[in-house]
Design an enzyme around this catalytic site. Structure first.
Site, PDB file in Angstrom:
ATOM      1  N   HIS A 252       0.846  -1.190   0.000  1.00 15.99           N
ATOM      2  CA  HIS A 252       0.000   0.000   0.000  1.00 15.99           C
ATOM      3  C   HIS A 252       0.881   1.240   0.000  1.00 15.99           C
ATOM      4  O   HIS A 252       1.392   1.665   1.028  1.00 15.99           O
ATOM      5  CB  HIS A 252      -0.930  -0.017   1.215  1.00 15.99           C
ATOM      6  CG  HIS A 252      -1.837   1.165   1.283  1.00 15.99           C
ATOM      7  ND1 HIS A 252      -2.413   1.586   2.461  1.00 15.99           N
ATOM      8  CD2 HIS A 252      -2.261   2.025   0.318  1.00 15.99           C
ATOM      9  CE1 HIS A 252      -3.145   2.649   2.224  1.00 15.99           C
ATOM     10  NE2 HIS A 252      -3.072   2.935   0.935  1.00 15.99           N
TER      11      HIS A 252
ATOM     12  N   ASN B 181      -5.881   3.446   6.757  1.00  2.01           N
ATOM     13  CA  ASN B 181      -7.208   3.940   6.437  1.00  2.01           C
ATOM     14  C   ASN B 181      -8.243   3.623   7.513  1.00  2.01           C
ATOM     15  O   ASN B 181      -9.271   4.298   7.593  1.00  2.01           O
ATOM     16  CB  ASN B 181      -7.648   3.403   5.081  1.00  2.01           C
ATOM     17  CG  ASN B 181      -6.985   4.172   3.954  1.00  2.01           C
ATOM     18  OD1 ASN B 181      -6.855   5.387   4.026  1.00  2.01           O
ATOM     19  ND2 ASN B 181      -6.545   3.473   2.932  1.00  2.01           N
TER      20      ASN B 181
END
Length: 283
Positions: free
Chosen positions: A140, A190
């Site tokens: 990510h 997130n």
């Protein structure tokens, strides 16, 4: 195993940034795009970014040309057959990612790793679509990729220690910092960030403060370099909405329910910086 060549599937903002940092680190990279025009746009972006580096004396013109020479653009998947790792960096949509993973799994060599740049989708689920779940991993990256230091290295249920170690070494080689996390909706970044952004949108919707004042509170009071509404515009409001929907669906906690105002601005096509307008204007 060491990664000596990489393929990146995608030509959007994140894919383009990943291709750039790989090439700048001396790693041959095949960039797979859906169309010739999208590939040309991506290459033009990479050239502009590298040219800025030359103008700021961070690299030489020869360095720039060498980096560009390491990028092999193609619209065909068969170019990935001999690379050591494939990084999927397409849109944050399980259906789209699943199509890429199934195609890639049939083409790459036996020991190749398959990584996803997903910001919220389950690595375990993506791995289940392949014949090599032990060699599937999450990488990510963060936007803008050439600048941001962190790469969340996401371990799926079946991901092997070797895959994690190889991915961490590659991440370090391209000048980033790998941080290992386990596969869970939103991972760490997130899962923590999106509720903050969502709550800032609720504050705006409910009239608690103006958009400028909401961001100023977080910048001046919490020492954040960018306010949550401006950050959401940078990420892309459609991406924020997608991630919140994944968190809401997969964790099942109502605290992740996307703010109605966020849904409204996305429906209006105001997606942030990339569309010229989000919570702020960028025209």
């Amino acid at each position: 195993m060491d990664v000596t060549s990489v393929s990146v599937v995608g030509t959007g903002t994140m894919a383009t940034g990943i291709v750039q940092v790989l090439a700048q680190s001396g790693i041959p990279v095949t960039m797979v795009g859906r169309s010739q025009s999208s590939i040309e746009d991506a290459l033009a972006t990479i050239r502009r970014n590298l040219q800025r580096g030359v103008e700021r004396e961070r690299m030489t013109a020869d360095d720039m040309e060498l980096s560009l020479s390491l990028v092999v653009p193609t619209t065909r998947y068969d170019g990935i057959a001999e690379t050591d790792m494939v990084i999927e960096a397409v849109s944050e949509d399980m259906v789209v990612k699943a199509e890429v993973f199934e195609r890639v799994d049939d083409l790459v060599k036996e020991l190749a790793l398959i990584a996803s740049n997903t910001s919220s989708i389950s690595i375990t689920s993506l791995a289940s679509l392949t014949s090599r779940p032990d060699r599937v991993i999450g990488m990510h990256f963060f936007n803008p990729v050439p600048v941001m230091q962190l790469v969340e290295v996401v371990r799926g249920l079946a991901t092997s220690d070797e895959a994690v170690e190889t991915t961490a070494r590659l991440t370090t080689r391209i000048g980033k910092t790998p941080v290992e996390v386990n596969d869970f909706p939103g991972f760490v970044s997130n899962r923590v960030l999106m509720p903050m952004i969502n709550e800032a949108v609720y504050c705006l919707m409910e009239g608690v403060a103006t958009r400028e004042n909401i961001d100023s509170v977080m910048k001046l009071g919490m020492n954040h370099p960018m306010g949550p509404l401006a950050l959401a515009d940078l990420i892309g409001l459609d991406v924020c909405l997608d991630i919140l929907e994944v968190l809401h669906r997969d964790i099942g906690d109502p605290k992740y329910r996307p703010c109605p105002l966020l849904r409204k601005v996305v429906a209006a096509g105001k997606l942030g910086r990339k569309s010229g307008e989000g919570f702020f204007e960028y025209r």
